[in-house]
Enzyme design. Structure first.
Site, PDB file in Angstrom:
ATOM      1  CG  LEU A  33      -1.573  -0.906   1.318  1.00 17.98           C
ATOM      2  CD1 LEU A  33      -3.246  -1.646   2.510  1.00 17.98           C
ATOM      3  CD2 LEU A  33      -2.383  -1.490  -0.247  1.00 17.98           C
ATOM      4  N   GLY A  36      -2.231   6.221  -2.659  1.00 10.19           N
ATOM      5  CA  GLY A  36      -2.486   5.969  -3.609  1.00 10.19           C
ATOM      6  C   GLY A  36      -4.202   5.731  -3.028  1.00 10.19           C
ATOM      7  CG  HIS A  37      -3.422   1.215  -2.204  1.00  8.91           C
ATOM      8  ND1 HIS A  37      -1.762   0.794  -2.403  1.00  8.91           N
ATOM      9  CD2 HIS A  37      -3.139   0.462  -3.280  1.00  8.91           C
ATOM     10  CE1 HIS A  37      -1.733   0.188  -3.592  1.00  8.91           C
ATOM     11  NE2 HIS A  37      -2.979  -0.232  -4.296  1.00  8.91           N
ATOM     12  CD  GLN A  61      -4.945  -8.256 -10.552  1.00 11.78           C
ATOM     13  OE1 GLN A  61      -6.035  -8.859  -9.963  1.00 11.78           O
ATOM     14  NE2 GLN A  61      -4.850  -7.226 -10.840  1.00 11.78           N
TER      15      GLN A  61
HETATM   16  P1  AMP Z   1      -3.364  -2.808  -6.525  1.00 17.61           P
HETATM   17  O1  AMP Z   1      -3.448  -2.378  -5.134  1.00 17.61           O
HETATM   18  O2  AMP Z   1      -2.219  -1.998  -7.193  1.00 17.61           O
HETATM   19  O3  AMP Z   1      -4.299  -3.677  -7.439  1.00 17.61           O
HETATM   20  O4  AMP Z   1      -4.563  -1.686  -6.588  1.00 17.61           O
HETATM   21  C1  AMP Z   1      -5.904  -1.020  -5.697  1.00 17.61           C
HETATM   22  C2  AMP Z   1      -6.177  -0.060  -6.113  1.00 17.61           C
HETATM   23  O5  AMP Z   1      -5.660   0.769  -6.175  1.00 17.61           O
HETATM   24  C3  AMP Z   1      -7.267   0.521  -7.315  1.00 17.61           C
HETATM   25  O6  AMP Z   1      -8.016   0.798  -7.780  1.00 17.61           O
HETATM   26  C4  AMP Z   1      -6.239   0.924  -8.509  1.00 17.61           C
HETATM   27  O7  AMP Z   1      -6.525   2.144  -8.851  1.00 17.61           O
HETATM   28  C5  AMP Z   1      -5.373   2.175  -6.654  1.00 17.61           C
HETATM   29  N1  AMP Z   1      -4.609   3.436  -7.304  1.00 17.61           N
HETATM   30  C6  AMP Z   1      -3.302   2.162  -7.245  1.00 17.61           C
HETATM   31  N2  AMP Z   1      -2.516   3.371  -7.817  1.00 17.61           N
HETATM   32  C7  AMP Z   1      -3.073   5.037  -7.935  1.00 17.61           C
HETATM   33  C8  AMP Z   1      -2.695   6.281  -7.437  1.00 17.61           C
HETATM   34  N3  AMP Z   1      -1.865   6.285  -7.505  1.00 17.61           N
HETATM   35  N4  AMP Z   1      -3.644   7.247  -7.010  1.00 17.61           N
HETATM   36  C9  AMP Z   1      -4.850   6.498  -6.668  1.00 17.61           C
HETATM   37  N5  AMP Z   1      -5.880   5.327  -7.310  1.00 17.61           N
HETATM   38  C10 AMP Z   1      -4.282   3.670  -7.342  1.00 17.61           C
END
Ligand code: AMP
Length: 282
Positions: A33, A36-37, A61
């Site tokens: 995390l 962004g998360h 995926q």
């Molecule tokens: P992931 O853990 O990569 O599957 O991401 C989980 C969620 O966090 C997904 O909805 C991503 O689009 C979102 N996410 C990842 N990076 C960012 C970021 N830099 N800004 C906003 N949301 C993000």
């Protein structure tokens, strides 16, 4: 904050929240995390009574030659960060909970949304995403689910699936969080060394170049494309997978932008594949 691994325990917690008429907000993640998360978690905290975050590195995926094995696994740090955000519930299912022995059911959105852009390089990717998100939606039964615009195509595909399967879930898409120099935060940024991190700035610079032209009135898809490509021409070590100027809902390429478009980029820096995007609107 409760950390729940078992399906029955999760169902009990969700039923209790429902009985108490709590609005449930859900943030699905693969862990590692970053801010962004956490921005998705903050949005959920603002709008909901109970916030659930899932951490599950979804094997389906990832393509056969992708980074499933080396994807960062940082559960201790992740749970500390989530506790600091006052998250109510963290769901960390085992692989067998999501994919029980003999599992042979898939959820797949068909058509251009899952044929174009990311799907051209990663043909099974979205089937894996929609399958896991559909299962998590069944288990968590949220009122609102939060996704990042960073994964633009994913958010469009998830919206389609949610609507098509009649899930009573509001899908919220939150803005991309960036480092001060423009690099979009990503769990995969950890793979970059310092030199590669500088090269990775080509993606956001390309997007910002397109935005500058758009703000000066440029509305031709080709011209916006050329502006992005010109940035990449200065980065010999970055290999572009695609630069696309598309309709934000249908993902159809746009010759001329009327009201708005999404500029989408995927590129490789060394072994690391990065994506980024920007919405441009009148
Ligand atoms: P992931 O853990 O990569 O599957 O991401 C989980 C969620 O966090 C997904 O909805 C991503 O689009 C979102 N996410 C990842 N990076 C960012 C970021 N830099 N800004 C906003 N949301 C993000």
């Amino acid at each position: 904050m409760r950390i729940i691994e078992a399906e029955d325990e999760l169902r009990t917690a969700v039923s209790a929240a429902r009985a108490a008429e709590k609005r449930i907000g859900f943030v699905p993640t693969m862990g590692a995390l970053h801010q962004g998360h956490l921005s998705l978690v903050s949005a959920a905290k603002r709008e909901c009574d109970l916030v659930a975050v899932s951490i599950f590195i979804n094997p389906t995926q990832f393509g056969p030659n992708e980074d499933y094995d080396k994807y960062p696994r940082t559960l201790n740090e992740d749970t500390k960060l989530l506790a600091g955000e006052d998250v109510d519930l963290v769901f960390t299912p085992a692989r067998e909970t999501i994919y029980p022995e003999g599992c042979s059911t898939w959820v797949e959105v068909e058509g251009l949304l899952t044929r174009t852009l990311e799907a051209a390089q990663r043909p099974e990717h979205f089937r894996g995403v929609t399958t896991v998100v559909a299962k998590l939606f069944q288990l968590v039964a949220p009122d609102v689910a939060y996704f990042g615009r960073k994964d633009f195509q994913q958010s469009v595909v998830i919206r389609r699936m949610t609507h098509d399967l009649c899930y009573p879930i509001d899908i919220q898409v939150c803005e991309t969080i960036r480092d001060p120099d423009g690099l979009a935060l990503s769990s995969r940024n950890q793979y970059l060394n310092e030199k590669q991190r500088q090269q990775a700035l080509s993606l956001s610079k390309g997007l910002f170049a397109a935005r500058a032209m758009f703000e000066h009135g440029e509305r031709h898809g080709d011209a916006l494309h050329v502006a992005v490509q010109a940035v990449f021409d200065e980065y010999a070590d970055v290999s572009v997978d695609y630069i696309a100027i598309v309709d934000p809902e249908t993902l159809e390429p746009l010759e001329t932008v009327v009201d708005r478009c999404a500029v989408l980029i995927a590129a490789r820096v060394g072994q690391t594949r990065l994506i980024d995007n920007l919405m441009l609107e009148n």
